[in-house]
Write a protein that holds these residues in place. Structure first.
Motif, PDB file in Angstrom:
ATOM      1  N   PRO A 152       0.650  -1.346  -0.270  1.00  0.00           N
ATOM      2  CA  PRO A 152      -0.025   0.046  -0.102  1.00  0.00           C
ATOM      3  C   PRO A 152       0.884   1.184  -0.449  1.00  0.00           C
ATOM      4  N   LYS A 153       1.732   1.344  -1.192  1.00  0.00           N
ATOM      5  CA  LYS A 153       2.399   2.312  -1.330  1.00  0.00           C
ATOM      6  C   LYS A 153       1.740   3.926  -2.975  1.00  0.00           C
ATOM      7  N   SER A 154       1.480   4.815  -2.348  1.00  0.00           N
ATOM      8  CA  SER A 154       1.009   6.119  -3.109  1.00  0.00           C
ATOM      9  C   SER A 154       1.779   5.934  -4.271  1.00  0.00           C
ATOM     10  N   ARG A 155       2.884   5.833  -4.327  1.00  0.00           N
ATOM     11  CA  ARG A 155       3.521   6.252  -6.187  1.00  0.00           C
ATOM     12  C   ARG A 155       3.321   5.220  -6.081  1.00  0.00           C
ATOM     13  N   TYR A 156       3.447   4.000  -5.762  1.00  0.00           N
ATOM     14  CA  TYR A 156       3.532   2.504  -6.443  1.00  0.00           C
ATOM     15  C   TYR A 156       2.076   2.632  -7.097  1.00  0.00           C
ATOM     16  N   ARG A 157       0.933   3.046  -6.408  1.00  0.00           N
ATOM     17  CA  ARG A 157      -0.169   2.770  -7.148  1.00  0.00           C
ATOM     18  C   ARG A 157      -0.479   3.643  -8.030  1.00  0.00           C
ATOM     19  N   ILE A 158       0.199   4.860  -8.466  1.00  0.00           N
ATOM     20  CA  ILE A 158       0.782   5.795  -9.823  1.00  0.00           C
ATOM     21  C   ILE A 158       1.005   4.699 -10.807  1.00  0.00           C
ATOM     22  N   MET A 159       2.465   4.620 -10.236  1.00  0.00           N
ATOM     23  CA  MET A 159       2.984   3.244 -11.256  1.00  0.00           C
ATOM     24  C   MET A 159       2.509   2.189 -11.987  1.00  0.00           C
ATOM     25  N   ALA A 160       2.118   1.826 -11.549  1.00  0.00           N
ATOM     26  CA  ALA A 160       1.349   0.614 -11.682  1.00  0.00           C
ATOM     27  C   ALA A 160       0.226   0.809 -12.580  1.00  0.00           C
ATOM     28  N   VAL A 166       2.786   1.588 -21.343  1.00  0.00           N
ATOM     29  CA  VAL A 166       4.618   2.024 -21.922  1.00  0.00           C
ATOM     30  C   VAL A 166       4.882   0.908 -22.167  1.00  0.00           C
ATOM     31  N   GLY A 167       4.870  -0.358 -21.595  1.00  0.00           N
ATOM     32  CA  GLY A 167       5.895  -1.217 -21.541  1.00  0.00           C
ATOM     33  C   GLY A 167       4.816  -2.875 -21.117  1.00  0.00           C
ATOM     34  N   THR A 234       9.987  -2.462 -20.129  1.00  0.00           N
ATOM     35  CA  THR A 234       9.004  -1.424 -19.470  1.00  0.00           C
ATOM     36  C   THR A 234       8.833  -0.160 -19.901  1.00  0.00           C
ATOM     37  N   ASP A 235       9.420   0.793 -19.807  1.00  0.00           N
ATOM     38  CA  ASP A 235       9.568   1.800 -20.409  1.00  0.00           C
ATOM     39  C   ASP A 235      10.416   2.491 -21.089  1.00  0.00           C
ATOM     40  N   PRO A 236      10.569   2.825 -22.672  1.00  0.00           N
ATOM     41  CA  PRO A 236      11.467   2.900 -22.669  1.00  0.00           C
ATOM     42  C   PRO A 236      12.109   4.797 -22.728  1.00  0.00           C
ATOM     43  N   ASP A 237      10.755   5.418 -22.104  1.00  0.00           N
ATOM     44  CA  ASP A 237      11.297   6.739 -22.037  1.00  0.00           C
ATOM     45  C   ASP A 237      12.184   6.872 -20.832  1.00  0.00           C
ATOM     46  N   TRP A 258      17.833  15.408 -20.468  1.00  0.00           N
ATOM     47  CA  TRP A 258      16.311  13.793 -20.789  1.00  0.00           C
ATOM     48  C   TRP A 258      16.221  13.702 -19.509  1.00  0.00           C
ATOM     49  N   LEU A 259      15.761  14.102 -18.729  1.00  0.00           N
ATOM     50  CA  LEU A 259      14.887  14.140 -17.715  1.00  0.00           C
ATOM     51  C   LEU A 259      13.652  15.317 -17.731  1.00  0.00           C
ATOM     52  N   LEU A 260      13.991  16.110 -18.331  1.00  0.00           N
ATOM     53  CA  LEU A 260      12.237  16.296 -18.965  1.00  0.00           C
ATOM     54  C   LEU A 260      12.010  16.070 -20.453  1.00  0.00           C
ATOM     55  N   ASP A 261      12.446  15.652 -20.669  1.00  0.00           N
ATOM     56  CA  ASP A 261      12.340  14.526 -21.953  1.00  0.00           C
ATOM     57  C   ASP A 261      11.737  13.398 -21.336  1.00  0.00           C
ATOM     58  N   MET A 262      11.807  12.949 -20.317  1.00  0.00           N
ATOM     59  CA  MET A 262      11.362  11.911 -19.955  1.00  0.00           C
ATOM     60  C   MET A 262       9.484  11.990 -19.325  1.00  0.00           C
ATOM     61  N   PRO A 263       8.500  11.592 -19.785  1.00  0.00           N
ATOM     62  CA  PRO A 263       7.371  11.809 -18.490  1.00  0.00           C
ATOM     63  C   PRO A 263       7.258  11.621 -17.045  1.00  0.00           C
TER      64      PRO A 263
END
Length: 456
Positions: A152-160, A166-167, A234-237, A258-263
């Motif tokens: 139950p970790k909030s950032r993981y829910r968003i990532m999931a 994207v992959g 996983t996520d080419p970006d 590169w980070l600015l281009d990464m979503p």
């Protein structure tokens, strides 16, 4: 990552983003080593995965370790999702319950080994009382993705929610893999670039040496490092070999671009994670983020965004090696010794760069694509990767010898390379040894892995 950064200082210019990385520079005599490792918990009597809740769950494990160590709990939406030590170490839980130690910055590899021993001793004492063991494999060998509990970790829910867009294998990466990472310092922008280039080019060597994830869903999966292969879809970006790092003039600015281009994944305000997945950091800086109009970027936002980049070597305010499967305690210390030997002595770093100087971007990508399946047998022009690994280990040994950091018994850090030197001498990784055991002594059953492939 145990705790997201909290710094509400506004960021308004690109130069400030560059300066954030430059602030990580340290004088050589302040260089430290940070070692992080994940381990997969299971119930010893049933070989089942460990959920978060319950009298014998991950929360109970965290609570028990907190009582033993006095470390402070890290809370997310009312749930304990990690522990933090005053001296800099932390424990966190990964999406599938992987139990991670993020080690404190330490002066030498001997300190890493002592820290690891202390952590495993405390964790095992608490885990034994709960009937929990820990696999030393780079991927859970038996449970399907659906059978794996979600923390139950909030950032993981968003990532999931974002990963499947994207992959194909991002959820496997989150839920079923385990790695060991080594963090090293740099003294200047040129020093950072030299270390980044050497580490990126040699990351497939580390993948081959530490290959240890040959089983999935109860059987061999056709790879020596399935964990490494999963990252390729996983996520080419935000993943890969970062080819721009080898372009002339690359430095902090190139990485920032590169980070600015990464979503983005999220923006955290207070204790709330706002899902902005797919949005651009540039829009947040300009106050025109569609999901949060009028909200502007802070130092926290930049630090958190940088932590969601996953190249094979990641730049933060240090460099993070990301190419290895987790292994036992000796292999974890060996990973620290390998990279410290290569990167913390100038003569060794020159030799490491010479070793890979003839490799083109195409060569590096071909190694990255092939090494998860073939490991040390991966072909390079005129030889195989095992021969390159032998040279890299010799360079690392020389670098550690030059450092001359000794333990209480007078031994230098080269003692921690011994597991890798044995692998190169035999020409067989841990994955290959375990596949041989599966085919013979284990009688083609994965269940013995829960006895033979564990932290003890």
């Amino acid at each position: 990552m145990a705790r997201d950064t909290s710094d509400t200082t506004p960021l308004t210019t690109r130069a400030e983003l560059i300066d954030w990385f430059a602030a990580g520079e340290k004088p050589r005599d302040a260089f430290a080593i940070g070692t992080e490792h994940e381990k997969i918990p299971f119930y010893t009597e049933s070989r089942a995965p460990v959920p978060y809740d319950g009298a014998r769950g991950i929360r109970a494990l965290l609570d028990g370790v907190a009582r033993e160590t006095g470390w402070e709990p890290i809370i997310d939406d009312g749930n304990v999702i990690g522990l933090s030590a005053a001296e800099g170490g932390a424990i966190s839980i990964e999406p599938g319950g992987q139990f991670e130690l993020s080690g404190a910055p330490l002066a030498d590899v001997h300190g890493t080994a002592r820290e690891l021993d202390a952590h495993l001793s405390v964790t095992k004492r608490v885990a034994d009382a709960l009937g929990i063991g820990f696999l030393d494999l780079g991927m859970s060998p038996k449970w399907t993705r659906a059978e794996t509990p979600v923390m139950p970790k909030s950032r993981y829910r968003i990532m999931a929610g974002y990963m499947p867009k994207v992959g194909a294998l991002g959820l496997d990466m989150m839920l079923r893999t385990a790695t060991v990472q080594v963090n090293v310092d740099f003294s200047s922008e040129p020093d950072m670039v030299r270390k980044l280039r050497a580490a990126l080019a040699l990351q497939p060597v580390a993948t081959a040496l530490f290959a240890n994830s040959p089983f999935t869903d109860g059987r061999p999966n056709g790879f020596l490092s399935r964990r490494s292969e999963i990252w390729r879809d996983t996520d080419p970006d935000r993943t890969g070999m970062l080819p721009r790092a080898f372009e002339p003039g690359f430095g902090y600015e190139g990485y920032v671009d590169w980070l600015l281009d990464m979503p983005m994944y999220f923006v955290k305000r207070g204790d709330t994670y706002h899902d902005v997945s797919g949005a651009a950091f540039r829009d947040l800086m300009a106050g025109r983020l569609a999901q949060m109009p009028g909200e502007y970027a802070t130092v926290s936002d930049w630090a958190n965004h940088a932590s969601t980049a996953f190249p094979e070597v990641r730049l933060k305010r240090f460099l993070e090696m990301r190419g290895a499967d987790v292994g036992n305690a000796g292999m974890i210390a060996a990973q620290a010794a390998f990279w410290v030997g290569l990167l913390y002595d100038d003569t060794a770093l020159d030799a490491a760069l010479d070793l890979v100087s003839g490799w083109s971007a195409t060569d590096r990508e071909a190694l990255r694509a092939t090494v998860p399946r073939l490991g040390l047998a991966t072909p390079v022009p005129g030889r195989n990767l095992g021969a390159v690994a032998a040279e890299a280990l010799a360079i690392a040994r020389a670098g550690l010898t030059a450092r001359a950091r000794r333990d209480a018994s007078g031994r230098d850090e080269t003692i921690h390379l011994q597991p890798l030197e044995a692998i190169v001498a035999a020409g067989r990784s841990q994955a290959e040894e375990r596949l041989a055991a599966y085919a013979d002594a284990w009688h083609r059953s994965i269940d013995p892995a829960f006895t033979h492939c564990t932290f003890r």
